[in-house]
Structures are given as C-alpha cells and as structure tokens.
Scaffold this motif. Structure first.
Motif, mmCIF file in Angstrom:
data_model
loop_
_atom_site.group_PDB
_atom_site.id
_atom_site.type_symbol
_atom_site.label_atom_id
_atom_site.label_comp_id
_atom_site.label_asym_id
_atom_site.label_seq_id
_atom_site.Cartn_x
_atom_site.Cartn_y
_atom_site.Cartn_z
ATOM 1 N N GLU A 323 67.111 4.615 -7.648
ATOM 2 C CA GLU A 323 67.317 6.444 -7.893
ATOM 3 C C GLU A 323 69.340 5.796 -8.120
ATOM 4 O OE1 GLU A 323 68.324 9.711 -4.639
ATOM 5 O OE2 GLU A 323 65.207 9.649 -5.381
ATOM 6 N N ILE A 325 71.455 9.626 -9.068
ATOM 7 C CA ILE A 325 71.540 10.809 -9.321
ATOM 8 C C ILE A 325 73.354 10.981 -9.937
ATOM 9 C CG2 ILE A 325 71.795 13.097 -8.161
ATOM 10 C CD1 ILE A 325 69.403 12.585 -6.092
ATOM 11 N N THR A 335 68.548 12.596 -12.421
ATOM 12 C CA THR A 335 67.584 12.103 -11.256
ATOM 13 C C THR A 335 67.587 10.427 -12.635
ATOM 14 O OG1 THR A 335 68.036 13.373 -9.716
ATOM 15 C CG2 THR A 335 67.388 10.773 -9.640
#
Length: 417
Positions: A323, A325, A335
């Motif tokens: 992930e 962001i 994201t």
C-alpha cells in the motif's frame, strides 16, 4: 396515451437487446506466440447476430481498432487482446480475450552524452532491452565483452559503434554513429517525473537525459542549481519556465526549457514500481515512486516507510499487498495497492555444481566426481553454481567447512570423504 407509448418503447428496446445478445463474442489468431516483431492476424468468429454491431479491438499496447477482422504487430511482451461488441443502441453484448506472448526483446544501447562527442570526452555505453552475450565494436579498433563500456575517442571522426547480442530469438546487432569533434554541441533534454502540473511545495524531480560537464538550472522563481538531477519545490501558484544550460568538455553550450504549472486543488495520485516480482524469500526487492509529494508505504509485513525508494526483503513466502499513500502539496491523498508473490520458483532455485580445480580429471562427459589423492594434499574446489543472490556452505566430510564461493581443503587422514 403518452405513458402507454413510453412503456411500449421500453419493452421493444428490451426485446431487441435480448435478441442481439444471443450467441458469443469470440475470435482466433493465426499465431499466439513468437519473436518480435510479431504480426498476428485476428479473425472474428463471433456467433452473435452482427447486424448493426460494432466491434472494438484493444491490444493492450496503447492501440485500439474498430474493425470486424484485423491484424496487429506486437513487440516483446505479454498482451491480453480483447474484442468487445456493442449493439446499434450502444448496448454491451459481450467480449472475449486471448493472450499473445511475444519473445525476443530487441537489444539496444544508450550513449550517455548523446551522439555528438568531444575529442577525449569519456562516454558510457549502456546496454538494455533484455539481451545477453553482449560484445562491442567501438569503431576505432576497440572491442569489449562487458555489458556497459566506458570509452574515449582521441581523434575527430565518425565512428560506427556496434553492439552484438543474443535474445530468445537468436543473434542480432545494432549500430549507432558517434560523431567526435571539438565543435560538438552537447545533447540536452529535460525529464520531469510526474508530468508538468504540481501543487505548491511539491518536491519535483528534474534531470537531464544526457551526461554533460556542467549543468545550470534556472527554475524561473529566482532559484538556481548546478546539480545534474535536482529536486525543487515552488511555493507559489503560477507558470514557471525551467531552463537548463549544459556545457560539454569542449566548452560548447546547449539549452532546453520545460514549463511547470503550479496549481491549487489538484487531486492526489499514487502509483509505484517494484522489481523483481515474483521474488524469493530473503531476496532484495526495490519499491519506488516517481510521484511528487509525501509518501507512506505499508509493505504488507509490518514494515512502514516514508522514503521514495525502498530496498526490502521478505523472510517468508506468501502474497503481500503493498500500500502506498501519496499526499500532494494541495493536501489531497490517493492510495494505490499492488500484490507481490514471495515464493521459491524453478527459475530462482540455485543450481549447486562443483568440480576439482587443481586436478586434471575430466573424461569425455565432463569433470569426474571422484579423485584419489595422497594425505596432506591441497584440493581446490571450483563452484559453478547459479541462481541469484546465493550464500555458500561447504562441508568437506572431515569436520572442516567453508563459506566462500570457491574453496580448498587439505585432507590429512586416509579415508573416503
């Protein structure tokens, strides 16, 4: 009356759509794999009623066609080719896809300074394109078998630089000319990661496509840099002409200009690259993003980072969701997620192989696996294993061990080891 007419029209449209949807969308290709460039002919054999139907082909290489049958040339890579069908009212009727596997990426190389070079100026030749067994003829009597080459031409002339290479599809070569002169004008070209629209205070990465002796960046806001690849953030909204001036070793100058637009209210965007994938346990994988702004990574194993580039290893096999962001200078975030596979593969498994280096014990099939020596004789072992980032542990059978790539041991006792 109006309401009844409307309902009747909807009913007729629904029936027409249902009729059009009978059958399947499908096609076949004359070839599905081969060497680049691969010319593939696609034949539409859909069983739907094609009256009034429009067919769209998506080759997943940036090209899209509207046609019933078609052909396309693919370069190296894997492509999911889609055929989609739409009725005369724009209604979706179905699709079908097929994978095309094209091997043999074209070998190529880059000249660090560009093709115009000063006398005595050092250049760097970098090969790329997925080729191997590379060799060079630099056109002045110099040859090399290195993948990347450093070289200087000492006399003015035009030289043919030839790179010979091998791909999955055989042997090939490519030629580029290098013009050597004390009047050479340096090559210049600004690269900006992330386009040309940014928020205030976004850290923007700039670089010149070519190597020069000196660089001078003028960012158009009263600030300058002599760094070859600087980062810069603009504090105020507006348009800025960024100018780079490069000077080569001959003292000649060239310039390039790139417009940057600093705006408010831009939406955040997140994306990243990683390599390799799949990856073996304890093998280094690199994550990087080119998006301007602040980054927050979750690597799926409890590791958190705020760097733009990360070198990481996973100790266990499994699927890890990455992930990222990204938050831009306007305060908006986005994201992105990508999965990586950590697993042992046949292509990554190490191949353990060795032979006796200081004894001439070969037969017609290769090195023998047994020799007879006297006690207190030094025996040298040559390791020819392959398979990536490896560690080594030798066990000589007499209580001695080693962790070097190649090894040697003196056997002091009589026995079979």
């Amino acid at each position: 009356m109006i309401k009844k007419f409307t309902l009747l029209f909807v009913a007729i449209l629904f029936v027409a759509t249902s009729i059009f949807a009978q059958g399947n969308v499908s096609f076949y290709a004359d070839v599905t794999s081969g060497c680049a460039p691969l010319n593939v002919t696609f034949t539409n054999n859909s069983t739907i009623d094609t009256t009034g139907v429009t067919f769209y082909w998506n080759f997943n290489d940036g090209n899209n066609y509207e046609a019933f049958d078609t052909s396309h040339v693919f370069m190296a890579g894997y492509y999911n080719v889609y055929l989609s069908a739409f009725g005369e009212f724009g209604n979706y009727l179905g699709d079908y896809y097929m994978q095309i596997n094209v091997q043999g990426s074209t070998g190529d190389f880059q000249i660090s300074t560009g093709n115009n070079v000063c006398v005595g100026e050092q250049i760097h030749l970098s090969s790329f394109g997925g080729s191997w067994n590379i060799s060079w003829d630099l056109g002045d009597g110099t040859t090399s078998t290195d993948y990347d080459v450093e070289h200087s031409y000492l006399t003015p002339d035009t030289f043919d630089v030839t790179m010979f290479f091998e791909t999955q599809c055989g042997f090939d070569s490519i030629i580029e000319q290098v013009v050597v002169s004390n009047s050479a004008i340096p090559s210049v070209g600004i690269n900006v990661n992330g386009g040309n629209q940014f928020c205030p205070n976004d850290a923007i990465s700039f670089n010149n496509q070519y190597i020069a002796a000196n660089y001078l960046w003028n960012f158009g806001d009263g600030t300058f840099s002599t760094n070859p690849s600087p980062e810069h953030a603009f504090s105020s909204i507006g348009d800025y002409d960024v100018i780079i001036t490069v000077t080569n070793s001959c003292g000649n100058v060239n310039k390039d200009t790139f417009n940057i637009s600093i705006q408010g209210g831009l939406a955040g965007y997140s994306d990243f690259n990683y390599w390799p994938n799949p990856v073996c346990p304890n093998q280094t994988i690199v994550f990087s993003t080119w998006i301007a702004g602040t980054s927050l990574w979750d690597l799926g194993d409890g590791t958190i980072s705020t760097e733009k580039e990360i070198f990481h290893t996973y100790s266990d096999t499994g699927t890890y969701t990455i992930e990222l962001i990204m938050t831009n200078g306007c305060g908006d975030s986005d994201t992105s997620y990508k999965d990586i596979q950590v697993q042992y593969q046949s292509g990554n498994n190490p191949n353990a192989y060795l032979y006796f280096e200081n004894f001439n014990n070969w037969n017609q099939y290769g090195p023998v696996d047994t020799i007879t020596v006297c006690t207190n004789t030094l025996v040298q072992f040559k390791n020819t294993s392959g398979g990536g980032n490896l560690t080594y542990l030798w066990d000589f059978g007499d209580g001695n061990t080693a962790t070097t790539v190649d090894a040697e041991n003196t056997f002091i006792n009589v026995g079979l080891f």
